[in-house]
Motif scaffolding. Structure first.
Motif, PDB file in Angstrom:
ATOM      1  N   ALA A   1      62.025  34.486  13.213  1.00 35.44           N
ATOM      2  CA  ALA A   1      60.546  34.131  13.100  1.00 35.44           C
ATOM      3  C   ALA A   1      60.086  32.914  12.651  1.00 35.44           C
ATOM      4  O   ALA A   1      59.364  32.251  13.107  1.00 35.44           O
ATOM      5  N   ALA A   2      60.948  32.304  11.784  1.00 38.13           N
ATOM      6  CA  ALA A   2      60.689  30.777  11.055  1.00 38.13           C
ATOM      7  C   ALA A   2      60.973  29.734  12.442  1.00 38.13           C
ATOM      8  O   ALA A   2      60.491  28.859  12.547  1.00 38.13           O
ATOM      9  N   THR A   3      62.105  30.327  13.320  1.00 38.48           N
ATOM     10  CA  THR A   3      62.647  29.211  14.273  1.00 38.48           C
ATOM     11  C   THR A   3      61.590  29.493  15.273  1.00 38.48           C
ATOM     12  O   THR A   3      61.268  28.242  15.757  1.00 38.48           O
ATOM     13  N   LEU A   4      61.101  30.541  15.638  1.00 44.28           N
ATOM     14  CA  LEU A   4      60.156  30.345  16.593  1.00 44.28           C
ATOM     15  C   LEU A   4      58.722  29.694  16.200  1.00 44.28           C
ATOM     16  O   LEU A   4      58.298  29.128  17.188  1.00 44.28           O
ATOM     17  N   ALA A   5      58.159  29.829  14.943  1.00 48.27           N
ATOM     18  CA  ALA A   5      57.217  29.288  14.523  1.00 48.27           C
ATOM     19  C   ALA A   5      57.420  27.637  14.554  1.00 48.27           C
ATOM     20  O   ALA A   5      56.389  26.839  14.654  1.00 48.27           O
ATOM     21  N   ARG A   6      58.586  27.161  14.419  1.00 49.35           N
ATOM     22  CA  ARG A   6      58.688  25.752  14.385  1.00 49.35           C
ATOM     23  C   ARG A   6      58.925  25.424  15.620  1.00 49.35           C
ATOM     24  O   ARG A   6      58.408  24.410  16.238  1.00 49.35           O
ATOM     25  N   GLN A   7      59.714  26.039  16.420  1.00 51.63           N
ATOM     26  CA  GLN A   7      59.909  25.455  17.815  1.00 51.63           C
ATOM     27  C   GLN A   7      59.109  25.808  18.978  1.00 51.63           C
ATOM     28  O   GLN A   7      58.960  25.269  20.190  1.00 51.63           O
ATOM     29  N   ALA A   8      58.512  27.069  18.743  1.00 53.61           N
ATOM     30  CA  ALA A   8      57.611  27.516  19.769  1.00 53.61           C
ATOM     31  C   ALA A   8      56.323  28.157  19.393  1.00 53.61           C
ATOM     32  O   ALA A   8      56.022  29.275  19.126  1.00 53.61           O
ATOM     33  N   PRO A   9      55.542  27.235  18.713  1.00 55.35           N
ATOM     34  CA  PRO A   9      54.525  27.798  17.854  1.00 55.35           C
ATOM     35  C   PRO A   9      53.359  28.664  18.454  1.00 55.35           C
ATOM     36  O   PRO A   9      52.466  29.269  17.866  1.00 55.35           O
ATOM     37  N   ARG A  10      53.479  28.343  19.894  1.00 50.27           N
ATOM     38  CA  ARG A  10      52.280  29.022  20.493  1.00 50.27           C
ATOM     39  C   ARG A  10      52.891  30.604  21.254  1.00 50.27           C
ATOM     40  O   ARG A  10      52.018  31.178  21.902  1.00 50.27           O
TER      41      ARG A  10
END
Length: 188
Positions: free
Chosen positions: A33-42
């Motif tokens: 979830a942290a990686t997605l929020a950082r790299q794919a915030p949408r």
């Protein structure tokens, strides 16, 4: 962007569906979830509970984007890629009243002598540890069965029960319950 593909994760604006067992919800989901929020915030992430069944149709049809399994096997298919992310060590976790020595490595027979918590939503007949034991004519003394790992830490603190699980899951539980003890099992 993913090297060489021209794909830019920051442009991803869709719902990603991940299927994973509770053990990975504790150990992998926070990092994912942290990686997605950082790299794919949408992007949005929907996590579905893992069941002991085949997911090839779900993956091929787009009903699931990724299926993460613990101790499972997915038959190979040309249109589905399969990768091993890591291997876990089976460990025992217990509370202050637990029966196992906290500063030693024990054999699996010592763990089998202890009343246990079974924190998995499928029956023991579908769990790889219990299937292996059944082939040897043995079984664990399961006294509490749970649909997941959420209450394991508090139950271990309040009882003399033991729970076996992947080491990364045990470490995630220990981060919220530092008074619990991790016991290594030999052979690994």
């Amino acid at each position: 962007s993913v090297e060489g593909s021209g794909f830019d994760p920051s442009s991803l604006a869709r719902t990603m569906i991940a299927v994973m067992p509770g053990a990975l919800e504790l150990s992998l989901l926070p990092r994912l979830a942290a990686t997605l929020a950082r790299q794919a915030p949408r992007a949005q992430l929907v996590v579905r509970s893992f069941e002991r069944r085949s997911y090839e149709v779900d993956l091929a049809s787009g009903e699931a984007d990724v299926v993460l399994s613990v101790g499972g096997h997915t038959p190979p298919r040309d249109d589905i890629s399969k990768d091993m992310l890591w291997e876990d060590e089976l460990v025992a976790l217990q509370g202050p009243q637990g029966p196992l020595p906290g500063d030693a490595t024990v054999d699996f027979d010592a763990v089998l002598a202890c009343p246990q918590i079974y924190p998995v939503p499928w029956p023991p007949s579908q769990n790889y540890v219990d299937v292996r034991l059944a082939r040897e004519g043995r079984q664990r003394p399961i006294v509490v069965s749970l649909p997941g790992y959420g209450a394991v830490g508090d139950l271990l603190r309040a009882t003399s029960l033991v729970a076996t699980m992947p080491d990364r899951t045990a470490l995630a539980i220990l981060s919220n319950h530092p008074d619990l003890r991790l016991v290594r099992i030999t052979p690994t």
